[in-house]
Each structure stands twice: as C-alpha cells, then as structure tokens.
Design a protein around this motif. Structure first.
Motif, PDB file in Angstrom:
ATOM      1  N   GLU A 210       5.901  -5.915  10.222  1.00 25.31           N
ATOM      2  CA  GLU A 210       4.722  -5.741   9.371  1.00 25.31           C
ATOM      3  C   GLU A 210       4.589  -4.326   8.816  1.00 25.31           C
ATOM      4  OE1 GLU A 210       0.979  -8.178   8.584  1.00 25.31           O
ATOM      5  OE2 GLU A 210       2.893  -8.630   9.520  1.00 25.31           O
ATOM      6  N   ASN A 211       5.053  -3.328   9.576  1.00 29.19           N
ATOM      7  CA  ASN A 211       4.802  -1.929   9.236  1.00 29.19           C
ATOM      8  C   ASN A 211       6.108  -1.156   9.100  1.00 29.19           C
ATOM      9  OD1 ASN A 211       1.638  -1.333   9.742  1.00 29.19           O
ATOM     10  ND2 ASN A 211       2.367  -2.898  11.166  1.00 29.19           N
TER      11      ASN A 211
ATOM     12  N   ILE B  60       8.694 -11.213   1.797  1.00 31.07           N
ATOM     13  CA  ILE B  60       7.952 -10.796   0.603  1.00 31.07           C
ATOM     14  C   ILE B  60       8.507  -9.485   0.038  1.00 31.07           C
ATOM     15  CG2 ILE B  60       5.703  -9.984  -0.226  1.00 31.07           C
ATOM     16  CD1 ILE B  60       5.792 -12.970   0.171  1.00 31.07           C
ATOM     17  N   HIS B  61       8.932  -8.593   0.928  1.00 27.72           N
ATOM     18  CA  HIS B  61       9.370  -7.258   0.503  1.00 27.72           C
ATOM     19  C   HIS B  61      10.806  -6.981   0.969  1.00 27.72           C
ATOM     20  CE1 HIS B  61       5.338  -6.199  -0.822  1.00 27.72           C
ATOM     21  NE2 HIS B  61       4.849  -6.530   0.367  1.00 27.72           N
ATOM     22  N   PRO B  62      11.804  -7.498   0.269  1.00 25.20           N
ATOM     23  CA  PRO B  62      13.191  -7.223   0.670  1.00 25.20           C
ATOM     24  C   PRO B  62      13.532  -5.744   0.503  1.00 25.20           C
ATOM     25  CG  PRO B  62      13.112  -8.319  -1.469  1.00 25.20           C
ATOM     26  CD  PRO B  62      11.716  -8.359  -0.921  1.00 25.20           C
ATOM     27  N   GLU B  63      14.368  -5.229   1.400  1.00 21.43           N
ATOM     28  CA  GLU B  63      14.795  -3.833   1.348  1.00 21.43           C
ATOM     29  C   GLU B  63      16.020  -3.679   0.453  1.00 21.43           C
ATOM     30  OE1 GLU B  63      13.305  -1.316   2.485  1.00 21.43           O
ATOM     31  OE2 GLU B  63      11.881  -2.089   3.969  1.00 21.43           O
ATOM     32  N   HIS B  64      16.177  -2.485  -0.124  1.00 23.13           N
ATOM     33  CA  HIS B  64      17.299  -2.237  -1.044  1.00 23.13           C
ATOM     34  C   HIS B  64      18.249  -1.164  -0.522  1.00 23.13           C
ATOM     35  CE1 HIS B  64      15.204  -4.783  -3.889  1.00 23.13           C
ATOM     36  NE2 HIS B  64      14.116  -4.039  -3.742  1.00 23.13           N
ATOM     37  N   ASN B  65      17.765  -0.316   0.382  1.00 19.46           N
ATOM     38  CA  ASN B  65      18.613   0.695   1.005  1.00 19.46           C
ATOM     39  C   ASN B  65      19.467   0.053   2.095  1.00 19.46           C
ATOM     40  OD1 ASN B  65      18.710   2.560   3.601  1.00 19.46           O
ATOM     41  ND2 ASN B  65      18.893   3.887   1.801  1.00 19.46           N
ATOM     42  N   SER B  66      20.736   0.475   2.217  1.00 16.40           N
ATOM     43  CA  SER B  66      21.672  -0.159   3.132  1.00 16.40           C
ATOM     44  C   SER B  66      21.197  -0.084   4.586  1.00 16.40           C
ATOM     45  CB  SER B  66      23.056   0.480   3.009  1.00 16.40           C
ATOM     46  OG  SER B  66      23.958  -0.082   3.944  1.00 16.40           O
ATOM     47  N   ILE B  67      20.783   1.099   5.043  1.00 17.71           N
ATOM     48  CA  ILE B  67      20.326   1.240   6.423  1.00 17.71           C
ATOM     49  C   ILE B  67      19.085   0.384   6.661  1.00 17.71           C
ATOM     50  CG2 ILE B  67      19.368   2.828   8.120  1.00 17.71           C
ATOM     51  CD1 ILE B  67      22.326   3.162   7.774  1.00 17.71           C
ATOM     52  N   SER B  68      18.166   0.408   5.699  1.00 18.50           N
ATOM     53  CA  SER B  68      16.947  -0.397   5.829  1.00 18.50           C
ATOM     54  C   SER B  68      17.281  -1.883   5.889  1.00 18.50           C
ATOM     55  CB  SER B  68      15.997  -0.123   4.659  1.00 18.50           C
ATOM     56  OG  SER B  68      15.579   1.230   4.654  1.00 18.50           O
TER      57      SER B  68
ATOM     58  N   MET C 283       0.827  -1.205   0.000  1.00 17.09           N
ATOM     59  CA  MET C 283       0.000   0.000   0.000  1.00 17.09           C
ATOM     60  C   MET C 283       0.863   1.258   0.000  1.00 17.09           C
ATOM     61  SD  MET C 283      -2.940  -1.345   2.655  1.00 17.09           S
ATOM     62  CE  MET C 283      -3.889   0.170   2.714  1.00 17.09           C
ATOM     63  N   LEU C 284       1.970   1.242   0.751  1.00 20.64           N
ATOM     64  CA  LEU C 284       2.888   2.383   0.739  1.00 20.64           C
ATOM     65  C   LEU C 284       3.510   2.575  -0.639  1.00 20.64           C
ATOM     66  CD1 LEU C 284       4.677   1.832   4.158  1.00 20.64           C
ATOM     67  CD2 LEU C 284       3.129   3.702   3.596  1.00 20.64           C
ATOM     68  N   ASP C 285       3.910   1.469  -1.260  1.00 20.15           N
ATOM     69  CA  ASP C 285       4.496   1.547  -2.603  1.00 20.15           C
ATOM     70  C   ASP C 285       3.487   2.086  -3.606  1.00 20.15           C
ATOM     71  OD1 ASP C 285       6.832   0.541  -1.593  1.00 20.15           O
ATOM     72  OD2 ASP C 285       6.573  -1.484  -2.380  1.00 20.15           O
ATOM     73  N   ARG C 286       2.234   1.686  -3.457  1.00 23.80           N
ATOM     74  CA  ARG C 286       1.187   2.163  -4.365  1.00 23.80           C
ATOM     75  C   ARG C 286       1.069   3.685  -4.277  1.00 23.80           C
ATOM     76  NH1 ARG C 286      -4.674  -0.063  -3.133  1.00 23.80           N
ATOM     77  NH2 ARG C 286      -4.328   1.211  -1.264  1.00 23.80           N
ATOM     78  N   TRP C 287       1.115   4.218  -3.056  1.00 26.81           N
ATOM     79  CA  TRP C 287       0.949   5.661  -2.870  1.00 26.81           C
ATOM     80  C   TRP C 287       2.190   6.446  -3.271  1.00 26.81           C
ATOM     81  CZ3 TRP C 287      -0.972   4.421   2.706  1.00 26.81           C
ATOM     82  CH2 TRP C 287      -2.287   3.965   2.654  1.00 26.81           C
ATOM     83  N   PHE C 288       3.360   6.007  -2.793  1.00 28.96           N
ATOM     84  CA  PHE C 288       4.554   6.842  -2.884  1.00 28.96           C
ATOM     85  C   PHE C 288       5.474   6.511  -4.053  1.00 28.96           C
ATOM     86  CE2 PHE C 288       3.409   6.915   1.677  1.00 28.96           C
ATOM     87  CZ  PHE C 288       3.107   8.264   1.768  1.00 28.96           C
TER      88      PHE C 288
ATOM     89  N   ASP D 218      -0.359   6.153  -7.000  1.00 25.07           N
ATOM     90  CA  ASP D 218      -1.752   5.748  -7.132  1.00 25.07           C
ATOM     91  C   ASP D 218      -2.475   6.106  -5.836  1.00 25.07           C
ATOM     92  OD1 ASP D 218      -4.190   4.496  -7.331  1.00 25.07           O
ATOM     93  OD2 ASP D 218      -3.403   2.565  -8.021  1.00 25.07           O
ATOM     94  N   PRO D 219      -3.458   7.005  -5.870  1.00 26.80           N
ATOM     95  CA  PRO D 219      -4.118   7.467  -4.641  1.00 26.80           C
ATOM     96  C   PRO D 219      -5.160   6.500  -4.080  1.00 26.80           C
ATOM     97  CG  PRO D 219      -5.090   8.541  -6.527  1.00 26.80           C
ATOM     98  CD  PRO D 219      -3.959   7.711  -7.067  1.00 26.80           C
ATOM     99  N   ASP D 220      -5.374   5.365  -4.741  1.00 27.81           N
ATOM    100  CA  ASP D 220      -6.367   4.401  -4.272  1.00 27.81           C
ATOM    101  C   ASP D 220      -6.114   4.056  -2.798  1.00 27.81           C
ATOM    102  OD1 ASP D 220      -8.198   2.404  -3.887  1.00 27.81           O
ATOM    103  OD2 ASP D 220      -7.562   1.167  -5.579  1.00 27.81           O
TER     104      ASP D 220
END
Length: 464
Positions: free
Chosen positions: A403-404, A254-262, A219-224, A228-230
């Motif tokens: 989760e968040n 499911i959602h691996p991070e790509h930023n080093s700190i993340s 949902m965050l990826d959809r918005w930012f 997509d404002p849905d």
C-alpha cells in the motif's frame, strides 16, 4: 488494509490546534455553518430524548481538534452531556463525491450494527448525513464522546507519569485482554466477499459494497511528479472481490512500477503475498477495525477498554488481515521506516517523537496477545490449527508494503533477513541482487526454495 496516518481520537486532546492544521482544513471550515451545528445538535437531542430535553437547548462548541482526514468539534450541553461532530476534510461541495458519501454512511451504519449486535464499547451514533445538502453545508457524523484515558498514556505510563513498571505491565496486559475480547466479537460478521457494509438491516445479513481506500501512491505522484502541494487525501474505489489476494495486490495492480529495482521489489512482494495461507473451512473475509492502532483506544486508568473509535474505512478484509491480527503498535519493529525506537529512550525524559518499545519488549507483548487469542480460538473454533494472530505479523507488514511505496523496501529487506535467518540455510543473498533477480525473472531455484521454506516457518514461528 494498510495503516493510514494517525488521527487523534475525540478523547485524546493530544494534538494542539495550530495554524498549519487550520490551513489544511480551511476549505471545509469555511463551508461549515457552525451556528447551524449547534442548532442541529439541539434538534437531534430533542428528537432522541424528548422527555429529558428543554426546548432550544444548544450546546457550546469547543475549538476543533484536527486529525489527518477529519476535523472534530466537541459539543457540550448545559446538562454536561458531551458529543462530537466529525466532519471530513474533503466535505465541501467541490470535493465531496459519491465514493466518500458511501464511506461515511457505511462507517455510521457499521458502528450502529456493532452497537446492536456486540458488546464492543463504541460511541453512540446520533445522526449522520453523507451529503453537503444539509443545514451545515458539509457531511457529518454526530456521535457520543468517549470518556477515558488514551491507551498511549497508559501504555507508556512509566515514561509519562512515573508509574512503576510492574503497574504498567499489569495495565498493558489488562488492555490487551479487553481489546482481544472486543476483536473476537467481530467473528459474527463474516462474508464470502470483501467490501464495506452498505445496509445494516435487522431483517437480513448486511449487504456488502465497494470499499474506499486512500491512494498513497497517487498522493506521492501529485506532490513529487506533478508538483501540486495540495494535501487533501486522494481516494480510490476497490470493487467487491472474492479473492483475498486481490485485496493485498490492488494498489500494485493500479500503479505498476517502471524502475527495474522497483519492479523487482514488487515481484518479490507479490511472491511473498502469494504464499500467505488463508484459513480453510470458513468465510474468507471478516469485519475488522480499519486502523487497529494505539490512538484509537480509550481505556480506564487501569487499562480496561472503554471505547474503540475511528471506524472510517471499516470493511470486510481477508482473514489473514482480520480481527485476529496483532494490534498495530505491537508490530512497529517490522516496519523500519516508521519505527523510531532508540536505546537512548531508556534514559531520556521525553523523546523527539513518540515513545517506542524495544524490539524485545514488542516481541514479549506479542507473545502475550498471541496467547490470549489462542484461548479464544480454542473456545470459538475447536480443532482449528491456523494461528491467524501469529502470522499477521508478516501478513500485515506485507500489506503495508503493497500500500505504501516509501515503506516497501525497508519492510521487504527486514522480511528477507528474517526469512533467511529462519531458514538457516546458505548465505543470504544481497538484497539488491535479489530484487534484480526478481525483476529479470531469473531467481535461482535454490534461492526460491529457501525463501519459500523460511517464509512458511516464519509465519508460525513463536517468539517473533
């Protein structure tokens, strides 16, 4: 697993209808045939109470109450009988799918099972349809209305209606006692795997199937990212699993991070999760309320539990996140991104947001709830030394962090601070430096040892 957005109960009446809510639910409101809703309710009532119902008795339908994921229609019959029709926000032919259909059916079947097998105060489920192929044009659950007072109003009675602190304290304790009594009854429903109840047959143990979970990262990826404002929820299927840790790390996988700190924060999070012990000598999974927070409890004016609502997403989860965990409103201070307490709350008539308790007050009531659960543990599991309730303060917040993503950094920073204070050894490393160490897989041996030592002490520490 993690805490969803707050959804009002049918009995709260705490959220006013407004244009923004109507806009969010416009698709399902357009799809719903309200006239048929009254016809359906009348037919269901005549089916379940044929000797006490006049033909063609239709209820009046009040203005809807909007939650995060459902719209609720209060129904009132001329006899005074009150029901609620619960309609999912995505309950249109275009958006409804098999995963959501299974989740709705599981919610209804689980509530019926608990009504039959426990004394937990729950709404009656009169009828449900997990499909859009019905007279309403939308999936629905028809249930009884739970009368009473929202726990929030009782818990903060000294703030909202001038009740004395002593009276509020006694009502709080009574609420915690009755809530704990309800939660321990879920001990009857333990499993070798995680998942939602698919079948509630009286002839055999419930059958378990995959779980539907809200995908906050998508949902965050959809918005930012996709602009997509849905605002509709996005769901993902979580397969049945025999590994408790897989339930914690599912969204991280499911959602691996790509930023080093993340990436470093995720590595730290995974390490902490790996140290959470699961109780031995019992089934690793237990049925638990999916949103164990204050808005889902209806009580008497004196604090006695009258109804526990909103079981959407109910599933068998790891014991460390199960029915013995702390109520969510008692652990808010360990989730800094969501916790809004300010000292000024002690001197104002109304806060900018919701009322909050101080960290000291929350710790005090956690100790009370822990003591209540300890008594039940002695009664139901003599000899058990695992204090699931106490360690759930850490376990639940790590699950939320997994989760968040927006809440992850603040929770982990709070956790590291508490771990280091508990370990009582050496200077606490800079949080960003620690994340970089984990990102590069170059964590100092002494740092790792102190983290693990402090973490295990923290899990069972009194007074947190």
């Amino acid at each position: 697993m993690a805490q969803p957005r707050i959804e009002p109960s049918p009995s709260l009446h705490s959220r006013d209808n407004n244009d923004e809510d109507a806009e969010l639910f416009s698709a399902v409101l357009s799809a719903l045939d309200k006239e048929q809703l009254a016809v359906l309710a009348s037919a269901v009532l005549q089916r379940i109470q044929p000797l006490h119902t006049r033909p063609n008795t239709k209820p009046s339908i009040a203005e809807p109450l909007f939650g995060s994921y459902h719209v609720l229609f209060p129904l009132t019959f001329d006899t005074g009988l009150r029901w609620i029709a619960k309609i999912p926000i995505n309950g249109t032919k275009r958006k409804w799918d098999e995963l959501s259909a299974a989740a709705l059916a599981s919610e209804a079947k689980t509530i019926r099972l608990l009504k039959r097998e426990t004394a937990i105060p729950l709404p009656d489920i009169f009828d449900f349809s997990p499909t859009t192929q019905n007279a309403l044009g939308c999936p629905y659950i028809l249930m009884g209305f739970v009368s009473g007072t929202p726990l929030y109003d009782v818990w903060f009675g000294h703030r909202m209606n001038g009740a004395s602190p002593d009276i509020v304290h006694s009502r709080r304790v009574r609420a915690l006692e009755s809530i704990a009594s309800a939660m321990v009854q879920l001990d009857k429903f333990t499993f070798q795997t995680s998942g939602c109840i698919v079948s509630d047959s009286t002839q055999s143990p419930p059958t378990i199937g995959p779980t539907r979970r809200v995908d906050h990262k998508a949902m965050l990826d959809r918005w930012f990212i996709h602009q997509d404002p849905d605002d509709d929820p996005m769901y993902i299927e979580c397969a049945v699993s025999s590994d408790p840790k897989q339930l914690y790390t599912f969204m991280l996988d499911i959602h691996p991070e790509h930023n080093s700190i993340s990436q470093g924060l995720v590595a730290l999070l995974r390490q902490l999760i790996s140290w959470i012990p699961e109780p031995c000598g019992m089934d690793p999974f237990v049925l638990a309320h999916p949103d164990f927070d204050i808005q889902n409890f209806i009580v008497s004016e004196e604090g006695e539990l009258l109804g526990l609502i909103d079981w959407d997403g109910v599933a068998a989860v790891p014991r460390s996140l199960g029915n013995e965990r702390y109520p969510g409103w008692l652990t808010r201070d360990w989730d800094p991104a969501m916790y809004g307490y300010k000292k000024s709350m002690e001197y104002v008539d109304e806060p900018e947001g919701v009322w909050e308790d101080s960290p000291q007050c929350l710790a005090y009531y956690r100790s009370i709830y822990d003591g209540i659960m300890a008594r039940y543990r002695v009664e139901r599991r003599p000899g058990s030394e695992t204090n699931i309730c106490r360690m759930s303060l850490v376990a639940e917040n790590l699950a939320i962090a997994a989760e968040n993503p927006p809440r992850r950094s603040a929770i982990l920073q709070k956790m590291v601070e508490e771990i280091w204070a508990t370990a009582g050894e050496g200077e606490e490393p800079d949080f960003i430096d620690l994340a970089n160490m984990f990102a590069e897989n170059k964590v100092d041996v002494l740092v790792m040892e102190r983290l693990e030592k402090g973490f295990h002490i923290l899990l069972s520490k009194e007074g947190l």
